[in-house]
Design a protein around this motif. Structure first.
Motif, mmCIF file in Angstrom:
data_model
loop_
_atom_site.group_PDB
_atom_site.id
_atom_site.type_symbol
_atom_site.label_atom_id
_atom_site.label_comp_id
_atom_site.label_asym_id
_atom_site.label_seq_id
_atom_site.Cartn_x
_atom_site.Cartn_y
_atom_site.Cartn_z
ATOM 1 N N TYR A 106 0.828 -1.186 -0.189
ATOM 2 C CA TYR A 106 0.068 -0.124 0.178
ATOM 3 C C TYR A 106 0.828 1.239 -0.035
ATOM 4 O O TYR A 106 0.498 2.236 -0.574
ATOM 5 C CB TYR A 106 -1.304 0.055 1.216
ATOM 6 C CG TYR A 106 -0.483 0.558 2.576
ATOM 7 C CD1 TYR A 106 -0.440 1.875 2.475
ATOM 8 C CD2 TYR A 106 -0.712 -0.216 3.690
ATOM 9 C CE1 TYR A 106 0.222 2.525 4.094
ATOM 10 C CE2 TYR A 106 -0.177 0.059 4.661
ATOM 11 C CZ TYR A 106 0.219 1.731 5.109
ATOM 12 O OH TYR A 106 0.509 2.067 6.300
ATOM 13 N N SER A 113 -2.486 8.082 -5.684
ATOM 14 C CA SER A 113 -3.392 9.016 -5.096
ATOM 15 C C SER A 113 -2.653 10.185 -4.760
ATOM 16 O O SER A 113 -3.350 11.411 -4.754
ATOM 17 C CB SER A 113 -4.004 8.182 -3.902
ATOM 18 O OG SER A 113 -5.086 8.755 -3.550
ATOM 19 N N ASN A 120 -9.881 14.403 -7.081
ATOM 20 C CA ASN A 120 -10.243 12.884 -7.120
ATOM 21 C C ASN A 120 -9.544 12.092 -8.111
ATOM 22 O O ASN A 120 -9.294 12.495 -9.136
ATOM 23 C CB ASN A 120 -11.645 12.646 -7.294
ATOM 24 C CG ASN A 120 -12.145 11.434 -7.050
ATOM 25 O OD1 ASN A 120 -12.032 10.398 -7.866
ATOM 26 N ND2 ASN A 120 -13.014 11.190 -5.948
ATOM 27 N N PHE A 174 -6.588 -1.283 -1.727
ATOM 28 C CA PHE A 174 -7.718 -0.622 -1.847
ATOM 29 C C PHE A 174 -8.160 0.242 -0.778
ATOM 30 O O PHE A 174 -8.683 1.331 -0.930
ATOM 31 C CB PHE A 174 -8.839 -1.522 -2.510
ATOM 32 C CG PHE A 174 -10.021 -0.750 -2.883
ATOM 33 C CD1 PHE A 174 -10.217 -0.308 -4.178
ATOM 34 C CD2 PHE A 174 -11.263 -1.047 -1.968
ATOM 35 C CE1 PHE A 174 -11.622 0.331 -4.373
ATOM 36 C CE2 PHE A 174 -12.523 -0.324 -2.448
ATOM 37 C CZ PHE A 174 -12.612 0.380 -3.390
ATOM 38 N N ALA A 175 -8.238 -0.507 0.282
ATOM 39 C CA ALA A 175 -8.804 0.266 1.578
ATOM 40 C C ALA A 175 -8.108 1.647 1.728
ATOM 41 O O ALA A 175 -8.487 2.707 2.188
ATOM 42 C CB ALA A 175 -8.825 -0.640 2.611
ATOM 43 N N ASN A 176 -6.965 1.441 1.593
ATOM 44 C CA ASN A 176 -5.880 2.633 1.891
ATOM 45 C C ASN A 176 -6.084 3.681 0.745
ATOM 46 O O ASN A 176 -6.116 5.087 1.261
ATOM 47 C CB ASN A 176 -4.305 2.065 2.135
ATOM 48 C CG ASN A 176 -4.191 1.394 3.557
ATOM 49 O OD1 ASN A 176 -3.938 2.300 4.518
ATOM 50 N ND2 ASN A 176 -4.064 0.200 3.541
ATOM 51 N N VAL A 177 -5.992 3.174 -0.273
ATOM 52 C CA VAL A 177 -6.369 4.412 -1.577
ATOM 53 C C VAL A 177 -7.452 5.106 -1.196
ATOM 54 O O VAL A 177 -7.752 6.221 -1.270
ATOM 55 C CB VAL A 177 -6.278 3.879 -2.730
ATOM 56 C CG1 VAL A 177 -6.650 4.606 -3.791
ATOM 57 C CG2 VAL A 177 -4.783 3.363 -2.902
ATOM 58 N N LEU A 178 -8.644 4.390 -0.842
ATOM 59 C CA LEU A 178 -10.099 4.795 -0.288
ATOM 60 C C LEU A 178 -9.957 5.982 0.585
ATOM 61 O O LEU A 178 -10.616 6.915 0.464
ATOM 62 C CB LEU A 178 -11.040 3.727 -0.186
ATOM 63 C CG LEU A 178 -12.433 4.186 0.225
ATOM 64 C CD1 LEU A 178 -12.979 4.797 -1.057
ATOM 65 C CD2 LEU A 178 -13.309 2.774 0.573
ATOM 66 N N VAL A 179 -9.134 5.531 1.798
ATOM 67 C CA VAL A 179 -9.130 6.449 3.054
ATOM 68 C C VAL A 179 -8.420 7.836 2.287
ATOM 69 O O VAL A 179 -8.928 8.775 2.812
ATOM 70 C CB VAL A 179 -8.388 5.776 3.946
ATOM 71 C CG1 VAL A 179 -7.667 6.914 5.005
ATOM 72 C CG2 VAL A 179 -8.868 4.938 4.755
ATOM 73 N N GLU A 181 -8.586 9.076 -0.647
ATOM 74 C CA GLU A 181 -9.330 9.869 -1.449
ATOM 75 C C GLU A 181 -10.542 10.260 -0.487
ATOM 76 O O GLU A 181 -10.940 11.516 -1.021
ATOM 77 C CB GLU A 181 -10.088 8.873 -2.481
ATOM 78 C CG GLU A 181 -9.153 8.102 -3.563
ATOM 79 C CD GLU A 181 -8.371 9.543 -4.265
ATOM 80 O OE1 GLU A 181 -9.173 10.606 -4.717
ATOM 81 O OE2 GLU A 181 -7.189 9.493 -4.487
ATOM 82 N N ILE A 182 -11.095 9.766 0.327
ATOM 83 C CA ILE A 182 -12.117 10.491 1.415
ATOM 84 C C ILE A 182 -11.378 11.512 1.938
ATOM 85 O O ILE A 182 -11.938 12.656 2.033
ATOM 86 C CB ILE A 182 -12.330 9.286 2.366
ATOM 87 C CG1 ILE A 182 -13.128 8.365 1.807
ATOM 88 C CG2 ILE A 182 -13.388 9.974 3.581
ATOM 89 C CD1 ILE A 182 -13.702 6.980 2.844
#
Length: 194
Positions: A106, A113, A120, A174-179, A181-182
């Motif tokens: 990650y 990102s 975004n 994926f979860a870390n990229v999502l964090v 982006e949030i």
């Protein structure tokens, strides 16, 4: 594997998820090539202005937020995952290898990102920097070598991960990229309201 249980406890009675050698491997080998690739980065003009004679400081409020937000969030997430996997009975070395590979991987993928903190990831091409792509690819090869080359595996205290565990590494990435982006969305929304 370089650390004994006595001198590597994390404060919870469990051995530390990562050894010093594993952390050094990620920081000085796996992550070095994407970091170098950012020297050729043109995506974030605001970042370039910060570096080259900008009035804004390089590590401003926004950057400090991301360092703290991402650092704390991902560290807590990985440790909770580590704790849970050990508590349900998985082998210690297997779990530590999974955490190591997840951390290394990650760390590589979130660079896509971080290319632009003001948009975004779906609004720009995160793969348009060939140097960054090459750096991440080299980092992935070095990460795989740390697990699948016997000499490095012995040095770093890792074991080969079964395929289903590698899939779960992808979920962590994926979860870390999502964090991230949030976090970016929060800043973008705040700027649009102001």
């Amino acid at each position: 594997h370089g650390y004994t249980r006595r001198n590597s406890e994390s404060g919870t009675g469990l051995p530390s998820p990562l050894s010093a050698r594993q952390i050094l491997w990620v920081n000085f080998f796996s992550d070095s090539f994407p970091a170098i690739a950012f020297a050729f980065e043109n995506a974030d003009r605001n970042l370039r202005r910060k570096i080259f004679g900008a009035k804004r400081e390089l590590v401003d409020k926004e950057m400090r937020f991301f360092i703290l937000f991402i650092g704390v969030t991902t560290s807590v997430f990985l440790f909770v995952l580590y704790y849970f996997l050990l508590k349900i009975g998985y082998d210690l070395t297997l779990v530590k290898t999974f955490i190591f590979i997840s951390f290394a991987t990650y760390s590589l993928f979130i660079t896509f990102s971080f290319r632009n903190l003001h948009e975004n990831i779906f609004k720009y091409n995160p793969f348009s920097n060939p140097y960054l792509l090459g750096g991440v690819a080299i980092g992935l090869v070095l990460t795989a070598a740390a697990v699948y080359l016997p000499e490095l595996s012995q040095l770093l205290g890792t074991v080969a991960l079964p395929a289903r565990w590698l899939v779960n590494v992808g979920v962590v990435v994926f979860a870390n990229v999502l964090v991230i982006e949030i976090g970016k969305a929060l800043f973008i929304s705040k700027k649009e309201r102001s």
